[in-house]
Design an enzyme around this catalytic site. Structure first.
Site, mmCIF file in Angstrom:
data_model
loop_
_atom_site.group_PDB
_atom_site.id
_atom_site.type_symbol
_atom_site.label_atom_id
_atom_site.label_comp_id
_atom_site.label_asym_id
_atom_site.label_seq_id
_atom_site.Cartn_x
_atom_site.Cartn_y
_atom_site.Cartn_z
ATOM 1 N N ASP A 164 -39.607 -10.583 6.338
ATOM 2 C CA ASP A 164 -40.930 -10.436 6.951
ATOM 3 C C ASP A 164 -41.765 -9.377 6.247
ATOM 4 O O ASP A 164 -41.236 -8.543 5.509
ATOM 5 C CB ASP A 164 -40.781 -9.996 8.420
ATOM 6 N N ARG A 223 -36.435 -15.748 3.622
ATOM 7 C CA ARG A 223 -37.630 -14.933 3.761
ATOM 8 C C ARG A 223 -37.263 -13.549 4.259
ATOM 9 O O ARG A 223 -36.324 -13.388 5.016
ATOM 10 C CB ARG A 223 -38.567 -15.539 4.798
ATOM 11 N N ARG A 266 -34.156 -8.386 14.127
ATOM 12 C CA ARG A 266 -35.086 -7.480 14.814
ATOM 13 C C ARG A 266 -35.029 -7.649 16.333
ATOM 14 O O ARG A 266 -35.197 -6.678 17.078
ATOM 15 C CB ARG A 266 -36.510 -7.690 14.291
#
Lengths: 244, 244
Positions: free
Chosen positions: A52, A50, A197
């Protein structure tokens, strides 16, 4: 049946992320729908992982099994004609039968851009985190070095992550100062949800003196999200490449 | 009263152009409204010249007369706090009383980007003209050389232009081939409406063999729009700098 490997670039600004979701358009949904006329039905396309909402890609990789025999170059053209201009198929290749974009991946390279100037160029506004506070880049580099190696990154995953195994090997965390930006490259064998992140947000915290570089050791050992620093915004992050 | 000189960068994608218009948001309108709290009223801000809808700027220049005595660095900050992120004030300077962004300008540099790859990066989609047909860059350069010098550019202005004097001096038309793009720099003492876009469109016509390079001479002599080539799309164009 053939297995196709696709390399994609996208501007993630207007998407809920890679993965199909009910609350908005995703890259996966657009790609699957672009395949529908070729497949006769909407196929399932697998991504390397994935990304985000708001995260970008220069080299996301996806795979699927197809029964049509259209040459790869024509598949690429047909997809790009149907996809919106902020999603582009850069390459389509024949892959071994057992190739799987997620399970075959051996590593990934992410890049994060922190704009350090007082004013952010209009052309960069969706692609950087604006954090102009003066930073100690040497301290950030010393902290970055702590992450390199095989560690349990449980402290560096989003609270809603459901990963059972939180051990990952990071091969590189480089902090480059261009004078206008800090560009942080993070490479490893795999990443937990929000991991890049949170690493970047924590390094920025170190840069402004909230934590000492050697505090990273205790953060890793704590194995809880609250021990690490903040989560840097999605917009600054780009998936550069997936390794196989 | 003081005269302020502003240097601005903007992503023109979502604007009707520099100039205030009834049919949509303009850079000028946003800038004037950002000044209102400082001036006590909406002032008139002068630009070095119009840019068309969708045209971008790295260094547009504007000027205005103000009576407030706020330091220039604070003026810049106040404007950037009010302006949308696709318009940024890069610099605010004190200028001589008689400085006028339009009338004091002695020259301008524009840059035009033609994407020549089959696939355009998602990150470039608003900033290039996608024209992948193979082009003879040598022929384009020979044609470009014809424009350099003092010429009547009446053939190279939009039909709705109302310029009385159509003579301009072009000092440079460079065509650079990066392998993925043709980047065309056009510099001169002034430009008619659509002039850079018609020069670029005509050069692209030369590149694909629609015209010979020496046909530019007759195009200039004709002094009518229909004699020249097509108008390149706005998105590829950026005002790089204004000279004073």
């Amino acid at each position: 049946m053939r297995t196709l490997k696709l390399t994609l670039s996208y501007d993630g600004t207007h998407y809920v992320g890679w993965q199909r979701q009910l609350n908005g358009p995703s890259i996966q949904q657009h790609l699957e729908e672009a395949f529908a006329p070729l497949c006769g039905d909407v196929p399932s396309v697998v991504g390397s992982g994935r990304t985000d909402a708001g995260v970008h890609a220069l080299g996301q990789v996806a795979s699927l099994r197809v029964s049509f025999d259209i040459p790869v170059v024509n598949v690429q053209r047909a997809l790009n004609m149907r996809l919106p201009a902020d999603i582009r198929v850069l390459d389509v290749e024949e892959a071994p039968d057992d190739f799987h974009a997620q399970f075959s991946a051996t590593g990934k390279l992410y890049r994060y851009r922190i704009a350090t100037t007082e004013v952010v160029s209009p052309f960069d506004r969706w692609f950087v985190w604006h954090a102009p506070e003066p930073k100690n880049v040497g301290a950030m580099r010393r902290a970055a070095d702590v992450f390199v190696g095989r560690h349990d990154f449980a402290s560096f995953q989003g609270r809603d992550s459901d990963a059972e195994d939180t051990v990952r090997t990071i091969t590189r965390v480089d902090v480059r100062d261009t004078g206008r930006e800090l560009v942080i490259d993070v490479e490893g064998d795999g990443f937990l949800r929000h991991m890049v992140r949170i690493i970047v947000g924590t390094l920025a915290d170190v840069g402004v003196g909230h934590h000492a570089p050697d505090a990273m050791v205790a953060m890793l050992e704590a194995r809880r999200r609250s021990a690490a620093g903040r989560t840097a915004p999605a917009a600054g992050l780009t998936l550069v490449a997936v390794h196989y």
